[in-house]
Design a protein around this motif. Sequence first.
Motif, PDB file in Angstrom:
ATOM      1  N   THR A 292       0.943  -0.912   0.156  1.00  0.00           N
ATOM      2  CA  THR A 292       0.116   0.104  -0.114  1.00  0.00           C
ATOM      3  C   THR A 292       0.170   1.266   0.138  1.00  0.00           C
ATOM      4  O   THR A 292       0.372   2.293  -0.936  1.00  0.00           O
ATOM      5  N   LEU A 293       2.002   1.157   1.046  1.00  0.00           N
ATOM      6  CA  LEU A 293       2.629   2.167   1.197  1.00  0.00           C
ATOM      7  C   LEU A 293       4.105   2.826   0.037  1.00  0.00           C
ATOM      8  O   LEU A 293       4.067   3.919  -1.007  1.00  0.00           O
ATOM      9  N   LEU A 294       3.799   1.530  -1.296  1.00  0.00           N
ATOM     10  CA  LEU A 294       5.635   1.680  -2.197  1.00  0.00           C
ATOM     11  C   LEU A 294       4.266   0.870  -3.623  1.00  0.00           C
ATOM     12  O   LEU A 294       4.942  -0.640  -3.816  1.00  0.00           O
ATOM     13  N   PRO A 295       3.243   0.981  -3.841  1.00  0.00           N
ATOM     14  CA  PRO A 295       2.167   0.663  -5.054  1.00  0.00           C
ATOM     15  C   PRO A 295       3.352   0.449  -6.209  1.00  0.00           C
ATOM     16  O   PRO A 295       3.668  -0.548  -6.953  1.00  0.00           O
ATOM     17  N   ASP A 296       4.186   1.252  -6.041  1.00  0.00           N
ATOM     18  CA  ASP A 296       5.414   1.299  -7.579  1.00  0.00           C
ATOM     19  C   ASP A 296       6.453   0.512  -6.899  1.00  0.00           C
ATOM     20  O   ASP A 296       6.959  -0.501  -8.060  1.00  0.00           O
ATOM     21  N   GLN A 297       6.495   0.065  -6.252  1.00  0.00           N
ATOM     22  CA  GLN A 297       7.662  -1.236  -5.741  1.00  0.00           C
ATOM     23  C   GLN A 297       7.332  -2.815  -6.269  1.00  0.00           C
ATOM     24  O   GLN A 297       8.107  -3.258  -6.027  1.00  0.00           O
ATOM     25  N   VAL A 298       5.340  -2.757  -6.674  1.00  0.00           N
ATOM     26  CA  VAL A 298       5.045  -3.899  -6.565  1.00  0.00           C
ATOM     27  C   VAL A 298       4.847  -4.370  -8.448  1.00  0.00           C
ATOM     28  O   VAL A 298       4.163  -3.654  -8.659  1.00  0.00           O
ATOM     29  N   ARG A 299       5.459  -5.276  -8.881  1.00  0.00           N
ATOM     30  CA  ARG A 299       5.417  -5.923  -9.700  1.00  0.00           C
ATOM     31  C   ARG A 299       5.483  -7.782  -9.458  1.00  0.00           C
ATOM     32  O   ARG A 299       5.140  -8.095  -8.479  1.00  0.00           O
ATOM     33  N   ALA A 300       4.412  -8.113 -11.353  1.00  0.00           N
ATOM     34  CA  ALA A 300       3.858  -9.565 -11.104  1.00  0.00           C
ATOM     35  C   ALA A 300       4.984 -10.668 -10.506  1.00  0.00           C
ATOM     36  O   ALA A 300       5.247 -11.579 -10.508  1.00  0.00           O
ATOM     37  N   ASP A 301       6.361  -9.715 -11.091  1.00  0.00           N
ATOM     38  CA  ASP A 301       7.490 -10.661 -11.840  1.00  0.00           C
ATOM     39  C   ASP A 301       8.921 -10.765 -10.430  1.00  0.00           C
ATOM     40  O   ASP A 301       9.776 -11.003 -10.411  1.00  0.00           O
TER      41      ASP A 301
END
Length: 304
Positions: A32-41
């Motif tokens: 939630t805090l760092l959504p840009d760091q979340v990737r499918a891979d």
Amino acid sequence: MRAGSITKTFTATVVLQLVAERRLRLDDTVQTLLPDQVRADNALSGAPITVRQLLQHTSGLYDYIDGLFPRFRRLDQYWPRDQLIGIGLAQPRYFPVPGTRFRYSNTNYLLLDLIVERVTDRDLRTNLERRVFAPLKLRDTAYPLAGTAIDGAHAHGYADVSPLLPDAPDATRFDVTAISPSEAGASGALVTTAADVARFYRYLLHGRLLPPDLLRQMLSDTVPTTGSAPPAVGYGLGVYVYATDCGLAYGHGGSAPGYLTFALNSRDGRHQLVAHTNWNPLVDAGVDEDFWDAFQQGYCSRPR
């Protein structure tokens, strides 16, 4: 001296101050805090990881330090934080369900660094200077990232660089003082003195930096340090719990290339010992037993 992972208690203190200010919650998730760091891979695509789990090393995230050796080129090499986080998130988690057990990982504290920056709109250095260094008058403490030199009088650090620089003269006692602190960042880049480290822990434990409830959580919200070498028996929110011959002590160890440091403190901060050596292998060789024995003897022989 380079303080290594003692930096983590400083970073954790800033995070808990933001919790006290209600700008952050321990159960907020990284996703939630760092959504840009979340990737499918990458490793953040799995079960949610909380701020508490980052602080406690129960996230299960891979330790980016283990992935540095193949990429290492020279001592003064600059490591961007995003690159280090990328290394940590590119590998599978050590275990899939966060919060189930302890596994030390420096990646956790780089993510906390990024969270502090997002929440405050200031980098971690600025937060440390304003929230910790200046109020406690830690005049010999700094958080360098770009430079390799240590300002002022300092101990030179020596390491066994044979895994990285096998052709170096005297590769087992090579001067690594000028190594780039960027490889450690929020997990271990601090440069300080034994006196400043003692002052920091003393004032922290006296309640000068955190409200009582959060200080209590920092020290008592612990997980067993399964798989870690003695004397560590527990890890709280940025603080180790050590079993000594004279009872439990609180603090942290710091392992940086060329430097090994321990800080032990009683719960009330009245009894302390900070000591360091200026030789340390680049690879994790565990706790130096002779150093620990001498250090513990000094701590436990305090005046009654």
